[in-house]
Design a protein around this motif. Sequence first.
Motif, PDB file in Angstrom:
ATOM      1  N   SER A   1       0.821  -1.208   0.000  1.00 56.50           N
ATOM      2  CA  SER A   1       0.000   0.000   0.000  1.00 56.50           C
ATOM      3  C   SER A   1       0.854   1.258   0.000  1.00 56.50           C
ATOM      4  O   SER A   1       0.432   2.303  -0.483  1.00 56.50           O
ATOM      5  CB  SER A   1      -0.927  -0.006   1.213  1.00 56.50           C
ATOM      6  OG  SER A   1      -0.177   0.311   2.361  1.00 56.50           O
TER       7      SER A   1
ATOM      8  N   LEU B   1      -1.116  -7.430  -4.951  1.00 57.90           N
ATOM      9  CA  LEU B   1      -2.473  -6.888  -5.085  1.00 57.90           C
ATOM     10  C   LEU B   1      -2.562  -5.507  -4.465  1.00 57.90           C
ATOM     11  O   LEU B   1      -3.122  -4.568  -5.044  1.00 57.90           O
ATOM     12  CB  LEU B   1      -3.482  -7.827  -4.397  1.00 57.90           C
ATOM     13  CG  LEU B   1      -3.775  -9.145  -5.112  1.00 57.90           C
ATOM     14  CD1 LEU B   1      -4.583 -10.073  -4.208  1.00 57.90           C
ATOM     15  CD2 LEU B   1      -4.540  -8.875  -6.406  1.00 57.90           C
ATOM     16  N   SER B   2      -1.974  -5.387  -3.276  1.00 55.87           N
ATOM     17  CA  SER B   2      -2.033  -4.126  -2.550  1.00 55.87           C
ATOM     18  C   SER B   2      -1.258  -3.040  -3.294  1.00 55.87           C
ATOM     19  O   SER B   2      -1.714  -1.889  -3.401  1.00 55.87           O
ATOM     20  CB  SER B   2      -1.485  -4.362  -1.143  1.00 55.87           C
ATOM     21  OG  SER B   2      -1.051  -3.183  -0.558  1.00 55.87           O
TER      22      SER B   2
ATOM     23  N   ALA C   1      -3.258  -1.968  -6.335  1.00 59.79           N
ATOM     24  CA  ALA C   1      -4.368  -1.094  -5.971  1.00 59.79           C
ATOM     25  C   ALA C   1      -3.866   0.306  -5.624  1.00 59.79           C
ATOM     26  O   ALA C   1      -4.479   1.312  -5.996  1.00 59.79           O
ATOM     27  CB  ALA C   1      -5.131  -1.691  -4.794  1.00 59.79           C
ATOM     28  N   ALA C   2      -2.734   0.389  -4.934  1.00 57.32           N
ATOM     29  CA  ALA C   2      -2.251   1.683  -4.469  1.00 57.32           C
ATOM     30  C   ALA C   2      -1.692   2.523  -5.623  1.00 57.32           C
ATOM     31  O   ALA C   2      -1.807   3.747  -5.619  1.00 57.32           O
ATOM     32  CB  ALA C   2      -1.178   1.491  -3.402  1.00 57.32           C
TER      33      ALA C   2
ATOM     34  N   GLY D   1      -2.425   1.903  -8.943  1.00 53.41           N
ATOM     35  CA  GLY D   1      -3.296   1.877 -10.111  1.00 53.41           C
ATOM     36  C   GLY D   1      -2.666   1.158 -11.293  1.00 53.41           C
ATOM     37  O   GLY D   1      -3.088   1.343 -12.436  1.00 53.41           O
TER      38      GLY D   1
ATOM     39  N   PRO E   1      -2.263  -2.457 -12.604  1.00 53.87           N
ATOM     40  CA  PRO E   1      -2.647  -3.853 -12.362  1.00 53.87           C
ATOM     41  C   PRO E   1      -1.531  -4.846 -12.687  1.00 53.87           C
ATOM     42  O   PRO E   1      -1.511  -5.949 -12.140  1.00 53.87           O
ATOM     43  CB  PRO E   1      -3.857  -4.057 -13.285  1.00 53.87           C
ATOM     44  CG  PRO E   1      -3.807  -2.950 -14.276  1.00 53.87           C
ATOM     45  CD  PRO E   1      -3.091  -1.805 -13.636  1.00 53.87           C
TER      46      PRO E   1
ATOM     47  N   THR F   1       0.617  -6.770  -9.791  1.00 46.22           N
ATOM     48  CA  THR F   1       0.237  -8.003  -9.080  1.00 46.22           C
ATOM     49  C   THR F   1       1.086  -9.169  -9.570  1.00 46.22           C
ATOM     50  O   THR F   1       1.741  -9.855  -8.785  1.00 46.22           O
ATOM     51  CB  THR F   1      -1.249  -8.325  -9.319  1.00 46.22           C
ATOM     52  OG1 THR F   1      -2.002  -7.151  -9.064  1.00 46.22           O
ATOM     53  CG2 THR F   1      -1.715  -9.444  -8.423  1.00 46.22           C
TER      54      THR F   1
END
Lengths: 312, 532
Positions: free
Chosen positions: B312, B413-414, B417-418, B420, B422, B425
């Motif tokens: 994150s 994943l984190s 998401a943080a 933007g 993809p 991952t």
Amino acid sequence: MRTLRGMTSAISVTGLVKTFGATRALDGLDLEVTTGEVHGFLGPNGSGKSTTIRVLLGLLRADTGRVRLLGGDPWADAVALHRRLAYVPGDVTLWPGITGGEAIDLLGRLQGGLDPARRIELLERFDLDPRKKARTYSKGNRQKVALVAALASDAELFVLDEPTSGLDPLMEAVFRDEVRGLRAEGRTVLLSSHILAEAEALCDRVSIIRHGRTVQSGSLAELRHLTRTSITAETARPVTGLDALPGVHDLAGGDGRVRFDVDAEALDAAVRHLSGFGIRALTSAPPTLEELFLRHYGEELAEEQLPEAVRS
Amino acid sequence: MRAPALAGTGTLVRFALRRDRVRLAVWVAVGAGLTAQQSLGSQAFYDTPEALAAYRASVGSNAATIALAGPPVGLDTVAGAVAFEISFTLVLVAALMAMSTTIRHTRADEEAGRTELVRAARVGRHAPLLAGVGLAALGCAAIAVAIGAAGVATGLPAGGSFLLGASVGTAGLVFAAVSAVAAQVSGSARAAYGIVLAVFGVAFAVRAVGDIEGDGVSWLSPIGWAQATHPYSDDRWWPLLLGLAGTGVLLAGARALLDRRDLGAGVMSPRPGAASASRLLGSPWGLAGRLHRGALLGWAGGLVALGAVYGSIAGSVQTLLGDNPAAETFLPALSTAGLVDAYLGVTLGMVVLTTGAYAVSAALRARTEESAGRAEPVLATATSRPAWLGSHAAVALLGSTAVLVAAGTVMGLSAAAATGDPALTGRVLAATLAHLPDVWVFAAVATVLVGVLPRAASATAWGWVAYVVVVTLFAESLDWPSWVDDLSPLAWTPAGPGEPWAAGPSIVLAAVALGLLATGLAGFRRRDLATG
């Protein structure tokens, strides 16, 4: 494997030596256990009983000497032999978060399966609650867990290392009863102990070890030949001349009462001598293993301690 | 005349201090060391007003950082940034110290039967509890002073430094009191530890939510009280009263519970366990699975959380470090495009090291079993030596594999998401998989030591882990000779996702792990069982 008497031997150890660094834990130990007997393995603490048992179980490797167990080599054939034996350690440690019942099942299954009916019966006889976590068990209860797991198995040989330490007298009686049951079924038991009454009550033969060496081995009757009988007698006339007889020791008394210990081979002569003074009452106590022990170790200890006492 | 219920407290405190002097000194040193390290690090890192402003802008809006650290106050000074970054860790240290000290001298002693012996002497009913809490309070006071002194010694303002120390110490005191209650409630020390850690977790979660929302919910958490003092900015002393009051209430509760229970018993009666073993518990593998279950879940949870947090933070890395030259000492070979990759490579290295530590602890469990005498009854059954040691090694290998894959997946994943992006991952997961042979080497090193050098296994394995940690953190920045590096498996694996994976090193590391495992199993088959 056959011995001279034509009986098979469950355990046969000759000249076993095991050292830990500079310490010589076993120093030429011999041990012969015949199939179907309850064999007492006696010795003071630290004499090498548990070390011998660990060698017999293949947990320790012998330095030198010949060790056979159920016809195999306990180090090389450990797994195959362990299917045929059950073991109760002297100091049972269990997994704190696992219940007694789970530990019994685990050890039983690892050994090759246990009899569920026997398991229930033994839990009842030993009055053990199998639902408690091992961390809450007392020493005696941990001992019971190991005993139930071993006794519920279908082993040929039971290796029990001071199995009653921590058990109360009632449970000790249950244990003795179970061992007699094993013998009746023709199973072999090696029972290490320093509780001599236990060996006296249960064992066909005993081996006594000290400082990692076997000092004596044989049936209780055979060993009694080596020991003295205690005699207390009341006579009509004061006894004289007894102290001149060979084999009479620790003579004490007076006023028509006399007390002494006598070697087995001198017993007949001593009693004949007494009868010459008119025996009114006579008690004779057979030697206990305690006395046998004390004689074996007590005298040597006294000799060993003497120079130190002089020095200090 | 003193209260008879407290008779003997002084003697017990002195005795407890005698037993714990080294433990407490270590805790206090850890607190002071963390403070000094953070202080020096932050002062070097945010050495310009611009750097500090960039930091403030990035942190003030990052929910993950706030959730982890605390309320973003006082970030206009370096000292405030120090308090923001280190206060939660210090509270954790003080709470763990207070918990272990209190429970060790109360419930653990009682469980071991030592309290019975002590209470049979001229010692009052409340004395052991008060002595345990008293020793923890001494520890809290020492850690408070040490933190203050460490702050002052590294050039931070004295008032704020000692307030930071006092806040941490007071939070520790609250958890000493929580531990005192837990020690009455539960009949086992292990369960008491669990209760305190659960309370700490709830306090942390409440505080995290409250600080993100900014709605005052943090006032319900003892950790929130400690951070409400705002050292180096508002310098408020009054929130400490909340901690003291909470301590008082909890101790009164513990005392009331103590008066209502028997020695050795808890308020909560232990649940009876299973009367017979499940089908699974019938082989060395089943036993190992059962013994390792709790630790595996704990490490997995912690590492997944660590991965989530590291991932994150990836989003704010660019703003945080973009124009800070000092960052180069921590994140080598920066290019603007590779910044996030480099950050993820370094943090993934931390995840790998931590997973390696798990692998070592799992493999060393075999040695713990052996020295405690629990291997003996198992090896006296039809269980072979290789199967027994192999069962623990297998858990270390498979467990660390699962933990690392889970942590890497969540981290990817984190991070995706943080930022933007993809694609991160998959890239983070691929980099994680490349590190699997590293953690296998950790498991294998510990296993070969158990097999060959049982009595030195634990010390040697952990010494090697410490060595690898130091090498990983400092070797590159300190310019050590390359052979120093070569003893660490991490040095061989590319620190992806920025660096391309190469098959060669992975194959070599996997082969090394296999060779060490085989040596360990063979060594264990040949040696005496070493009990005690």
